[in-house]
Write a protein that holds these residues in place. Structure first.
Motif, PDB file in Angstrom:
ATOM      1  N   GLU A 114      38.659  65.576  41.674  1.00 48.00           N
ATOM      2  CA  GLU A 114      37.636  64.872  42.462  1.00 48.00           C
ATOM      3  C   GLU A 114      36.977  65.818  43.465  1.00 48.00           C
ATOM      4  N   LEU A 115      37.774  66.587  44.182  1.00 49.11           N
ATOM      5  CA  LEU A 115      37.241  67.527  45.164  1.00 49.11           C
ATOM      6  C   LEU A 115      36.331  68.549  44.482  1.00 49.11           C
ATOM      7  N   PHE A 133      43.333  64.541  42.596  1.00 52.99           N
ATOM      8  CA  PHE A 133      42.656  64.885  43.847  1.00 52.99           C
ATOM      9  C   PHE A 133      41.821  66.152  43.682  1.00 52.99           C
ATOM     10  N   GLU A 168      30.874  64.680  52.794  1.00 53.11           N
ATOM     11  CA  GLU A 168      31.623  64.561  51.530  1.00 53.11           C
ATOM     12  C   GLU A 168      33.093  64.904  51.739  1.00 53.11           C
ATOM     13  N   ARG A 192      39.784  62.010  53.580  1.00 49.09           N
ATOM     14  CA  ARG A 192      40.215  60.897  54.446  1.00 49.09           C
ATOM     15  C   ARG A 192      40.473  61.376  55.870  1.00 49.09           C
ATOM     16  N   ARG A 199      33.019  66.857  43.023  1.00 50.78           N
ATOM     17  CA  ARG A 199      32.067  66.432  44.053  1.00 50.78           C
ATOM     18  C   ARG A 199      31.429  67.619  44.761  1.00 50.78           C
ATOM     19  N   GLU A 218      35.011  62.218  53.596  1.00 48.75           N
ATOM     20  CA  GLU A 218      35.339  61.088  52.725  1.00 48.75           C
ATOM     21  C   GLU A 218      36.454  61.433  51.739  1.00 48.75           C
ATOM     22  N   ILE A 219      36.344  62.564  51.071  1.00 49.97           N
ATOM     23  CA  ILE A 219      37.333  62.973  50.070  1.00 49.97           C
ATOM     24  C   ILE A 219      38.711  63.172  50.691  1.00 49.97           C
TER      25      ILE A 219
END
Length: 118
Positions: free
Chosen positions: A81-82, A78, A28, A34, A85, A31-32
């Protein structure tokens, strides 16, 4: 190098469940953030923890990261989202009450971070 340093009093049901959590957390974050998977460090300590006069499951996580370039103008998106998730992942594996999860986020500068050399 992005780092997730986590602590919990949750007892995983088996070494495989523990490893599955770490593998999924690393994926995870990769992906988050990059970043390639080999550049992600994930640590998890199982230890006694006490919160609000209770030893019920509690979880602490500190995330050190370099802000991906595409979020340079909107760090709040950002971080949401972090946080969302990782909260979902932690709850999926531990069933901990979300009010007993504490997450800390620390942005590192590119110059001050470890460099992935692989």
């Amino acid at each position: 190098m992005p780092i997730a340093q986590m602590k919990t009093n949750y007892k995983f049901s088996s070494p495989a469940a523990y490893k599955n959590f770490l593998d999924e957390a690393a994926s995870e974050l990769s992906e988050i953030l990059r970043k390639p998977l080999p550049a992600i460090m994930v640590m998890l300590d199982e230890c006694p923890m006490y919160m609000n006069s209770s030893e019920d499951t509690v979880f602490f996580a500190e995330f050190r990261y370099i802000l991906p370039q595409e979020y340079a103008d909107d760090k709040a998106v950002f971080l949401k989202e972090l946080a969302d998730r990782m909260l979902s992942l932690i709850q999926k594996h531990t069933q901990v009450n979300p009010y007993r999860i504490y997450m800390q986020f620390t942005e590192m500068t590119r110059e001050g971070a470890w460099k992935y050399t692989g």
